[in-house]
Design a protein around this motif. Sequence first.
Motif, short mmCIF file in Angstrom:
data_model
loop_
_atom_site.label_atom_id
_atom_site.label_comp_id
_atom_site.label_asym_id
_atom_site.label_seq_id
_atom_site.Cartn_x
_atom_site.Cartn_y
_atom_site.Cartn_z
N ILE A 76 -7.12 -0.06 -0.43
CA ILE A 76 -7.00 -0.84 1.07
C ILE A 76 -5.65 -0.16 1.83
O ILE A 76 -5.79 0.26 3.14
CB ILE A 76 -6.89 -2.49 0.88
N LEU A 77 -4.62 -0.15 0.90
CA LEU A 77 -3.41 0.43 1.57
C LEU A 77 -3.57 1.90 2.00
O LEU A 77 -3.10 2.23 3.11
CB LEU A 77 -2.07 0.29 0.74
N ARG A 78 -4.27 2.70 1.23
CA ARG A 78 -4.61 4.14 1.82
C ARG A 78 -5.25 4.11 3.07
O ARG A 78 -5.25 4.90 3.77
CB ARG A 78 -5.23 4.71 0.49
N SER A 79 -6.43 3.19 3.06
CA SER A 79 -7.03 3.13 4.23
C SER A 79 -6.51 2.76 5.49
O SER A 79 -6.92 3.05 6.61
CB SER A 79 -8.64 2.29 3.98
N HIS A 80 -5.15 2.13 5.37
CA HIS A 80 -4.53 1.76 6.60
C HIS A 80 -3.32 2.76 6.53
O HIS A 80 -2.40 2.41 7.33
CB HIS A 80 -3.92 0.27 6.32
N ALA A 81 -3.30 3.85 5.85
CA ALA A 81 -2.28 4.66 6.01
C ALA A 81 -1.11 4.30 5.65
O ALA A 81 0.20 4.53 6.30
CB ALA A 81 -2.36 5.65 7.15
N ILE A 82 -1.04 3.38 4.51
CA ILE A 82 0.32 2.60 4.14
C ILE A 82 0.88 3.45 2.90
O ILE A 82 0.22 3.81 2.05
CB ILE A 82 -0.05 1.29 3.94
N GLY A 83 2.10 3.90 2.86
CA GLY A 83 2.77 4.55 1.71
C GLY A 83 3.34 3.80 0.89
O GLY A 83 3.90 2.82 1.10
N ILE A 84 3.06 4.09 -0.43
CA ILE A 84 3.74 3.04 -1.72
C ILE A 84 5.00 3.73 -2.07
O ILE A 84 4.85 4.82 -2.39
CB ILE A 84 2.72 3.43 -3.02
N LEU A 85 6.04 2.96 -1.70
CA LEU A 85 7.38 3.29 -2.03
C LEU A 85 7.98 3.37 -3.45
O LEU A 85 8.86 3.88 -4.13
CB LEU A 85 8.44 2.70 -1.08
N GLY A 86 6.95 2.69 -4.38
CA GLY A 86 7.33 2.28 -5.52
C GLY A 86 6.83 0.82 -5.83
O GLY A 86 6.09 0.31 -5.40
N GLY A 87 7.35 0.38 -7.03
CA GLY A 87 7.00 -0.99 -7.46
C GLY A 87 7.54 -1.29 -8.88
O GLY A 87 8.61 -0.61 -9.15
N GLU A 88 7.48 -2.71 -9.17
CA GLU A 88 7.85 -3.00 -10.45
C GLU A 88 6.74 -4.07 -10.97
O GLU A 88 5.99 -4.35 -10.46
CB GLU A 88 9.17 -3.89 -10.25
N LEU A 89 7.07 -4.33 -12.32
CA LEU A 89 6.30 -5.13 -13.29
C LEU A 89 6.79 -6.38 -13.33
O LEU A 89 8.16 -6.65 -13.34
CB LEU A 89 6.00 -4.59 -14.62
#
Length: 126
Positions: free
Chosen positions: A31-44
């Motif tokens: 879904i994020l890719r389909s909206h051209a949204i970039g993932i800057l990272g994350g955490e658990l």
Amino acid sequence: MFPPELEGDAFRADNGEFGWSRVQIPLVLEILRSHAIGILGGELWWVRGGIMGWEGCIPQRHGPPALYNWVTEPRSGEPWPQFVERGASDALAVVERWPAPEDLPPGLPGRILYNLTWVSEADYSR
């Protein structure tokens, strides 16, 4: 942006951020890719049953509790679509790798969830 059933099944922190299960992440990334949204990272996150909120320090089978986080930054001159794909790929690799079953103590109560930090190209450019 997310379907109501996906949002409804996600953990929602007090600040509005989502904690997703390992099973949900591929759909979230799509879904994020389909909206051209970039993932800057994350955490658990460790979310214990019956307790509001989450903890970033996750108990380990051996040694002290650990923080699991990652960062993916746009590279100089990298086209935005390429960054979007790389960020999603990095996030998927983390989800597949962390935590390994041998990392966690047996019978750890609650759930381990994945929180993503994302940004649109317009917001990143600001």
